[in-house]
Design a protein around this motif. Structure first.
Motif, PDB file in Angstrom:
ATOM      1  N   VAL A 155       6.096   7.816 -62.180  1.00 40.75           N
ATOM      2  CA  VAL A 155       6.572   9.104 -62.587  1.00 40.75           C
ATOM      3  C   VAL A 155       7.721   9.389 -62.416  1.00 40.75           C
ATOM      4  CG1 VAL A 155       6.319  11.490 -62.812  1.00 40.75           C
ATOM      5  CG2 VAL A 155       3.433   9.799 -62.450  1.00 40.75           C
ATOM      6  N   ASP A 156       8.485   9.738 -63.536  1.00 43.76           N
ATOM      7  CA  ASP A 156       9.932   9.790 -62.658  1.00 43.76           C
ATOM      8  C   ASP A 156      10.247  11.247 -63.042  1.00 43.76           C
ATOM      9  OD1 ASP A 156      13.222   9.648 -63.083  1.00 43.76           O
ATOM     10  OD2 ASP A 156      12.883   7.947 -64.188  1.00 43.76           O
ATOM     11  N   PHE A 157      10.696  11.598 -61.892  1.00 46.25           N
ATOM     12  CA  PHE A 157      11.367  13.632 -61.660  1.00 46.25           C
ATOM     13  C   PHE A 157      12.965  13.129 -61.640  1.00 46.25           C
ATOM     14  CE2 PHE A 157       7.327  13.264 -60.160  1.00 46.25           C
ATOM     15  CZ  PHE A 157       6.472  14.655 -61.129  1.00 46.25           C
ATOM     16  N   SER A 158      13.506  12.139 -61.816  1.00 41.51           N
ATOM     17  CA  SER A 158      14.904  11.947 -61.965  1.00 41.51           C
ATOM     18  C   SER A 158      15.807  12.846 -62.580  1.00 41.51           C
ATOM     19  CB  SER A 158      15.475  10.788 -61.629  1.00 41.51           C
ATOM     20  OG  SER A 158      15.181   9.884 -63.251  1.00 41.51           O
ATOM     21  N   GLU A 159      14.951  13.388 -63.827  1.00 43.54           N
ATOM     22  CA  GLU A 159      16.214  14.100 -65.015  1.00 43.54           C
ATOM     23  C   GLU A 159      15.336  15.011 -64.656  1.00 43.54           C
ATOM     24  OE1 GLU A 159      14.482  12.593 -68.648  1.00 43.54           O
ATOM     25  OE2 GLU A 159      15.741  10.659 -68.263  1.00 43.54           O
ATOM     26  N   TYR A 214      -3.948  10.603 -55.597  1.00 41.11           N
ATOM     27  CA  TYR A 214      -2.785   9.942 -53.866  1.00 41.11           C
ATOM     28  C   TYR A 214      -1.129  10.017 -54.756  1.00 41.11           C
ATOM     29  CZ  TYR A 214      -6.868   8.209 -51.929  1.00 41.11           C
ATOM     30  OH  TYR A 214      -8.331   8.234 -51.306  1.00 41.11           O
ATOM     31  N   PHE A 215       0.136  11.075 -54.339  1.00 42.54           N
ATOM     32  CA  PHE A 215       0.657  10.859 -54.563  1.00 42.54           C
ATOM     33  C   PHE A 215       1.643  10.224 -53.789  1.00 42.54           C
ATOM     34  CE2 PHE A 215      -0.308  14.485 -55.969  1.00 42.54           C
ATOM     35  CZ  PHE A 215      -0.787  14.535 -57.370  1.00 42.54           C
ATOM     36  N   ALA A 216       2.324   8.966 -53.758  1.00 46.75           N
ATOM     37  CA  ALA A 216       3.486   7.474 -53.173  1.00 46.75           C
ATOM     38  C   ALA A 216       4.919   8.008 -53.109  1.00 46.75           C
ATOM     39  CB  ALA A 216       2.932   6.648 -53.425  1.00 46.75           C
ATOM     40  N   ASP A 217       5.739   7.637 -52.338  1.00 48.93           N
ATOM     41  CA  ASP A 217       6.823   8.209 -53.089  1.00 48.93           C
ATOM     42  C   ASP A 217       7.540   6.619 -52.611  1.00 48.93           C
ATOM     43  OD1 ASP A 217       7.072   6.843 -50.181  1.00 48.93           O
ATOM     44  OD2 ASP A 217       7.503   8.237 -49.271  1.00 48.93           O
ATOM     45  N   GLU A 218       8.639   6.406 -52.959  1.00 50.64           N
ATOM     46  CA  GLU A 218       9.074   5.252 -53.077  1.00 50.64           C
ATOM     47  C   GLU A 218       8.642   3.923 -51.623  1.00 50.64           C
ATOM     48  OE1 GLU A 218      12.441   7.409 -51.328  1.00 50.64           O
ATOM     49  OE2 GLU A 218      10.817   7.279 -52.378  1.00 50.64           O
ATOM     50  N   ASN A 219       8.700   4.804 -51.102  1.00 53.43           N
ATOM     51  CA  ASN A 219       7.790   3.655 -49.842  1.00 53.43           C
ATOM     52  C   ASN A 219       6.239   3.258 -49.542  1.00 53.43           C
ATOM     53  OD1 ASN A 219      10.223   3.145 -48.933  1.00 53.43           O
ATOM     54  ND2 ASN A 219      10.205   5.144 -48.030  1.00 53.43           N
ATOM     55  N   GLY A 220       5.341   3.755 -50.635  1.00 53.91           N
ATOM     56  CA  GLY A 220       3.958   3.826 -51.332  1.00 53.91           C
ATOM     57  C   GLY A 220       3.027   4.970 -50.047  1.00 53.91           C
TER      58      GLY A 220
END
Length: 216
Positions: A180-184, A210-216
């Motif tokens: 999921v990309d929230f950058s915009e 589960y919600f994971a960041d860029e580091n998993g």
């Protein structure tokens, strides 16, 4: 006087007689089984699984299968060969007789619990079936059998895996991941996540996200 006739670029629309025993090589292929695609653990038992070998044949002579590969690929990456007397001895397919030129004969052969170890291999969480089948014309090499072929004769093989959902499931778990990309998005007040389950199997389903960041 001796003489001979030489034909160049000879073509025939119909040939009749004993037409030899040369192997017909068919392409190797794979069937994907999506049911176990996201499997992580647990067991599912199918009570009456089958593998169908469906054949269309318009060649007018006996044809028998030659199985080079018929294996189940599991979710763990293992390959388990299907075992059956019909794999070792071959399957005889129907064929049109001399008075049935132009007719297509269909043969449907099923590997099932009675003639193979399919219950064992399907119970290993399969993700695909790898098969390579060839066809042997005139397998008994009986030269007394008069056959035929035409310029439109063909031989077609179709393999299907049937897994009727009639059995049991114990601790079956599947997992999938999507990005999921929230950058915009900026200045977001709140976010709502909606889960929609479309379940056609008579088994209760529980879900955990589960919600994971860029580091998993």
């Amino acid at each position: 006087t001796n003489f001979f006739i030489r034909f160049e670029n000879f073509q025939a629309s119909y040939v009749e007689g004993y037409l030899g025993n040369d192997l017909y090589e068919l392409p190797r292929d794979t069937i994907e089984i999506e049911f176990f695609e996201s499997w992580t653990r647990g067991d599912v038992y199918f009570s009456e699984p089958t593998i169908l070998i469906g054949v269309e044949n318009s060649f007018g002579f006996p044809v028998r299968s030659k199985t080079n590969i018929l294996s189940i690929i599991t979710a763990d990456g293992d390959s388990i060969g299907l075992e059956s007397p019909f794999i070792d001895e071959g399957i005889d397919f129907g064929y049109p007789t001399l008075d049935e030129v132009g007719v297509v004969k269909t043969t449907n052969f099923y590997f099932d619990n009675e003639n193979s170890n399919i219950a064992e291999v399907i119970g290993s969480n399969p993700v695909s079936v790898d098969y390579d089948l060839d066809a042997i014309p005139n397998p008994d090499q009986d030269t007394a059998i008069r056959g035929f072929l035409t310029d439109s004769s063909y031989f077609r093989v179709q393999v299907e895996v049937n897994l009727p959902i009639h059995g049991t499931a114990v601790g079956f778990e599947a997992r999938d991941t999507f990005a999921v990309d929230f950058s915009e998005y900026e200045n977001v007040d709140y976010i709502e996540f909606k889960f929609i389950a479309d379940n056609g199997i008579p088994v209760g389903v529980g879900m955990q996200a589960y919600f994971a960041d860029e580091n998993g």
